[in-house]
Structure formats: C-alpha cells, structure tokens
Design a protein around this motif. Structure first.
Motif, PDB file in Angstrom:
ATOM      1  N   ALA A 137       6.270-118.536 -17.935  1.00  0.00           N
ATOM      2  CA  ALA A 137       4.987-118.614 -17.246  1.00  0.00           C
ATOM      3  C   ALA A 137       3.846-118.868 -18.326  1.00  0.00           C
ATOM      4  CB  ALA A 137       4.789-117.249 -16.488  1.00  0.00           C
ATOM      5  N   SER A 138       2.668-119.412 -18.024  1.00  0.00           N
ATOM      6  CA  SER A 138       1.547-119.699 -18.648  1.00  0.00           C
ATOM      7  C   SER A 138       0.600-118.541 -18.763  1.00  0.00           C
ATOM      8  CB  SER A 138       0.782-120.641 -18.184  1.00  0.00           C
ATOM      9  OG  SER A 138       1.412-121.905 -18.150  1.00  0.00           O
ATOM     10  N   ARG A 139       0.682-117.762 -17.409  1.00  0.00           N
ATOM     11  CA  ARG A 139      -0.070-116.581 -17.265  1.00  0.00           C
ATOM     12  C   ARG A 139       0.854-115.643 -16.568  1.00  0.00           C
ATOM     13  NH1 ARG A 139      -4.309-114.990 -20.368  1.00  0.00           N
ATOM     14  NH2 ARG A 139      -5.381-113.757 -18.569  1.00  0.00           N
ATOM     15  N   ILE A 140       0.520-114.316 -16.590  1.00  0.00           N
ATOM     16  CA  ILE A 140       1.395-113.404 -15.975  1.00  0.00           C
ATOM     17  C   ILE A 140       0.249-112.388 -15.148  1.00  0.00           C
ATOM     18  CG2 ILE A 140       3.074-111.552 -15.939  1.00  0.00           C
ATOM     19  CD1 ILE A 140       4.200-112.699 -18.495  1.00  0.00           C
ATOM     20  N   CYS A 141       0.283-112.371 -13.986  1.00  0.00           N
ATOM     21  CA  CYS A 141      -0.488-111.275 -13.155  1.00  0.00           C
ATOM     22  C   CYS A 141       0.338-110.151 -12.850  1.00  0.00           C
ATOM     23  CB  CYS A 141      -1.180-112.137 -12.047  1.00  0.00           C
ATOM     24  SG  CYS A 141      -2.114-113.638 -12.446  1.00  0.00           S
ATOM     25  N   VAL A 142      -0.509-108.955 -13.082  1.00  0.00           N
ATOM     26  CA  VAL A 142       0.299-107.721 -12.590  1.00  0.00           C
ATOM     27  C   VAL A 142      -0.491-106.977 -11.452  1.00  0.00           C
ATOM     28  CG1 VAL A 142       1.726-107.624 -14.522  1.00  0.00           C
ATOM     29  CG2 VAL A 142      -0.506-106.263 -14.565  1.00  0.00           C
ATOM     30  N   THR A 143      -0.078-106.200 -10.721  1.00  0.00           N
ATOM     31  CA  THR A 143      -0.825-105.312  -9.744  1.00  0.00           C
ATOM     32  C   THR A 143      -1.113-104.000 -10.311  1.00  0.00           C
ATOM     33  OG1 THR A 143       0.665-106.528  -8.059  1.00  0.00           O
ATOM     34  CG2 THR A 143      -0.642-104.468  -7.403  1.00  0.00           C
ATOM     35  N   PHE A 144      -0.475-103.495 -11.201  1.00  0.00           N
ATOM     36  CA  PHE A 144      -0.818-101.980 -11.548  1.00  0.00           C
ATOM     37  C   PHE A 144      -1.088-101.994 -13.024  1.00  0.00           C
ATOM     38  CE2 PHE A 144       2.044-101.272  -8.047  1.00  0.00           C
ATOM     39  CZ  PHE A 144       1.859-100.248  -7.528  1.00  0.00           C
ATOM     40  N   PRO A 145      -2.026-101.353 -13.317  1.00  0.00           N
ATOM     41  CA  PRO A 145      -2.555-101.458 -15.042  1.00  0.00           C
ATOM     42  C   PRO A 145      -1.520-101.025 -15.771  1.00  0.00           C
ATOM     43  CG  PRO A 145      -4.406-100.314 -13.465  1.00  0.00           C
ATOM     44  CD  PRO A 145      -3.201-100.597 -12.479  1.00  0.00           C
ATOM     45  N   GLU A 146      -0.695-100.025 -15.204  1.00  0.00           N
ATOM     46  CA  GLU A 146       0.662 -99.330 -16.084  1.00  0.00           C
ATOM     47  C   GLU A 146       1.528-100.519 -16.351  1.00  0.00           C
ATOM     48  OE1 GLU A 146      -0.144 -95.982 -13.040  1.00  0.00           O
ATOM     49  OE2 GLU A 146      -0.566 -98.262 -13.205  1.00  0.00           O
ATOM     50  N   THR A 147       1.690-101.754 -15.449  1.00  0.00           N
ATOM     51  CA  THR A 147       2.685-102.689 -15.816  1.00  0.00           C
ATOM     52  C   THR A 147       2.315-103.206 -17.098  1.00  0.00           C
ATOM     53  OG1 THR A 147       2.603-102.765 -13.384  1.00  0.00           O
ATOM     54  CG2 THR A 147       3.677-104.781 -14.591  1.00  0.00           C
ATOM     55  N   LEU A 148       1.285-103.441 -17.517  1.00  0.00           N
ATOM     56  CA  LEU A 148       0.926-103.995 -18.760  1.00  0.00           C
ATOM     57  C   LEU A 148       1.982-103.574 -20.066  1.00  0.00           C
ATOM     58  CD1 LEU A 148      -2.913-104.331 -18.625  1.00  0.00           C
ATOM     59  CD2 LEU A 148      -1.225-106.189 -18.210  1.00  0.00           C
TER      60      LEU A 148
END
Length: 357
Positions: A137-148
C-alpha cells in the motif's frame, strides 16, 4: 475523469464503510468500480448502490489446518491474474481497499500494474488479509489510534472510520413512530450485528419486565429470532433486520446495547450514543471485538460487559450504570477527533491521485 476501484469483502463491516467514501467521491464526479468475490456479501451491497461490480476468484487465508488450504493458493493466484486484467482494462488512478480476503489478489495485482493503493483497517489490530497487503500500500489508514503501534510505518495515519451519511440523517420522531413509542420514556436499542446474537437476545428477554419499567426497547434480534409470544408487548418493538429504518431507530435511541464490531461502534460514536458493549468472546472470534470494546471503554465512550459475565442481573445493572453516566459520556464523545473519517480519507485519495502515487 478521476477513476477509482474499491475492494474489500467477506463481511458487511468490510463493505459499508466503502459506501461512505464512494458517495463522497461520486458527488465530486469520480468514476467508481468495485472488485469483489463472486458470491460474497459485497456483491449484493455494491450492486444495490448502482456501482459496476467485477467478480474475481479469491481464497480464504486460514490460520488452522484445512484441506482447502492446499487449493486456495491457486484461487488467490487466479484472482491476481483476473484483477490484473481488470486493472489494465479499467485504468484506475487509485485503488481503495477495505480488507477481507478478496482484497489480497487485488492489491498484489496493483503492484504488478503500477496502481497506487490506500488500505484501511477497521479493527484495533490488523486482520491477516491487511497484514499481507500493507507492504504493497502507498498509504495505510487506521481507525483506532492504538493501531499505529501494530503497523509501525510512516505510511500509516489514524483517520477514524468512514461513516455513511444516511446514518447521520435519522429523525427521532420517525423512529418513535415506527415502534409506537412516545418521547416521555428513554429508549434502549439492542442489536447484535447483522445476524443477531442469541445470547444477548435471550438475556434481554429474561430481563424484559424489569427493563420495561424504566425504558422503551427496540430489539434488532436477527433473522428468524423474533419471539411471537412478545408481539404487541407494550414498550417493546422487535425487528429481525433493519436497513432503511436504522438511522431513524438510532436517532430515537438514548442508549445502545451492542456487539463491538468497529463499524457499528464508530457509527454510535459519530451519533454520540452511549453504549454498553458485549464483545464476541475469544472462543468465537480472534478477539478483535474485545480490543475494540476495551479501547472505547478506556476513552470513556462505552461500558463493557463480557459475554462470560452476561446474565439478566448483570445486564440490568450495566444498563442502569450506563444511563447514569450518559451525559458525561456524550460530552466525551462529542470531543472525539476521529468520529467520522470520510472527509480525511477522501482528501488522502485526492492527494495521492494528484501526486501519481
């Protein structure tokens, strides 16, 4: 004209957030296509929206022994070839992936075809399909801050979840009217996901007389799980499944009791609905709902009642505690920076398209 291909499937949670982004891009004149599995739930949902749907072969990626594990890699390889041919023909500027097994061959094909990809992870920890796909992926979007902390990539950004515009446009008066309710008594909405939740259904009905003393109850109980002996019970309205009515029923609700799927709980968050979450147990899932629920509880958006502790008394007590804290919880929810990720994701797509990936 700007052109985009969406992918993702397997569950409604992998598809419905796509609808929110698709609607915004359609308003801005984008041409939209969808690549999914031939018999997956995504086909019916997407075709209902009038979006061209292109089926490909896909295989399930299992963490356990199954004879199909020997066959499915060939289906994935076939899917890569089919997706590559579609991408060469459609020539999209960008692909947006919501995860699920069907997304893997599409994202691999994007690398072969030189098409940039933005992937989105709904749950707190990435699912197996997204783990495989993220390096492409060029960019990865996550829903929860903890996922980072699990992604550990400079390509990742917390955007929240895309929320369907229709969910935000419900009318409480219509919801009350649908149920034959009035506005003088608080409304409790109980739902267990698209298939319902038998344990929750049974516990709600076991505590019904007690709960009805304080609340009017909307119960979305799942296909085949309406109890005909309770039809017409004052203050109690049962639905097997709702679609167009859901925004109005949510608008009418003061409190929600639900499983902890990310799509549902972020919709409740966007609507500032205090929630009592009963996540699927680890025995019935990979544990993602437990993590989702714990995150919302730690941020003060929800209370959690684990299924192992679920009883009529515990449910009544949990709902009572939620009702007592509802105003403080609503204030915290209103200050949440990730209530609706649709606009953020649309801006990322437009920026990546302008940069050419």
């Amino acid at each position: 004209m700007n052109k985009i291909v969406f992918t993702g499937g397997g569950t409604a949670g992998h598809v419905t957030p796509n609808l929110a982004v698709m609607a915004k891009l359609r308003e801005r004149g984008w041409e939209i296509h969808y690549i999914g599995s031939r018999n997956g739930i995504e086909r019916e949902i997407v075709e209902h929206e009038g979006v061209p749907f292109h089926p490909i072969a896909s295989g399930k990626l299992r963490r356990y022994f199954d004879l199909k594990n020997f066959k499915d890699p060939f289906r994935v390889a076939l899917g890569v070839g089919q997706a590559y041919g579609l991408l060469r023909r459609l020539k999209p500027h960008i692909v947006f992936s919501k995860g699920g097994f069907v997304s893997v061959p599409v994202i691999v094909a994007c690398r072969l075809a030189g098409v940039p990809v933005i992937s989105h992870e709904s749950d707190l920890t990435p699912g197996l399909a997204n783990k495989i796909s993220m390096p492409f992926a060029s960019r990865i979007c996550v829903t929860f801050p903890e996922t980072l902390q699990y992604v550990r990539s400079d390509k990742a950004e917390c955007t929240g979840l895309p929320i369907r515009e229709q969910i935000l446009q419900g009318a409480a008066a219509r919801g009350l009217s649908l149920c034959g309710f009035h506005s003088q008594k608080p409304v409790l909405l109980v739902m267990g996901g698209s298939l319902g939740a038998q344990r929750i259904n049974q516990t709600v009905r076991a505590s019904l007389d007690t709960l009805l003393q304080r609340y009017q109850i909307i119960h979305i109980c799942g296909k085949g799980h309406v109890d005909p002996t309770l039809a017409g019970k004052r203050g109690y309205s049962q639905f097997e499944y709702v679609k167009d009515e859901l925004p109005d029923l949510l608008a009418a609700a003061d409190l929600v009791v639900s499983r902890a799927g990310s799509t549902s709980i972020f919709e409740f968050l966007a609507l500032n609905k205090p929630m009592l979450l009963i996540p699927l147990s680890r025995a019935a899932s990979r544990g993602d709902q437990i993590l989702n629920a714990n995150s919302f509880q730690s941020q003060g958006y929800a209370h959690v009642l684990f299924e192992e502790d679920l009883s009529a008394d515990a449910l009544v007590s949990g709902i009572s505690a939620l009702y007592d804290e509802r105003d403080a919880m609503k204030r915290r929810m209103a200050d949440n920076p990730y209530g609706n990720g649709t606009e953020t994701i649309v801006r990322l797509l437009e920026a990546l398209k302008r940069s050419g990936g």
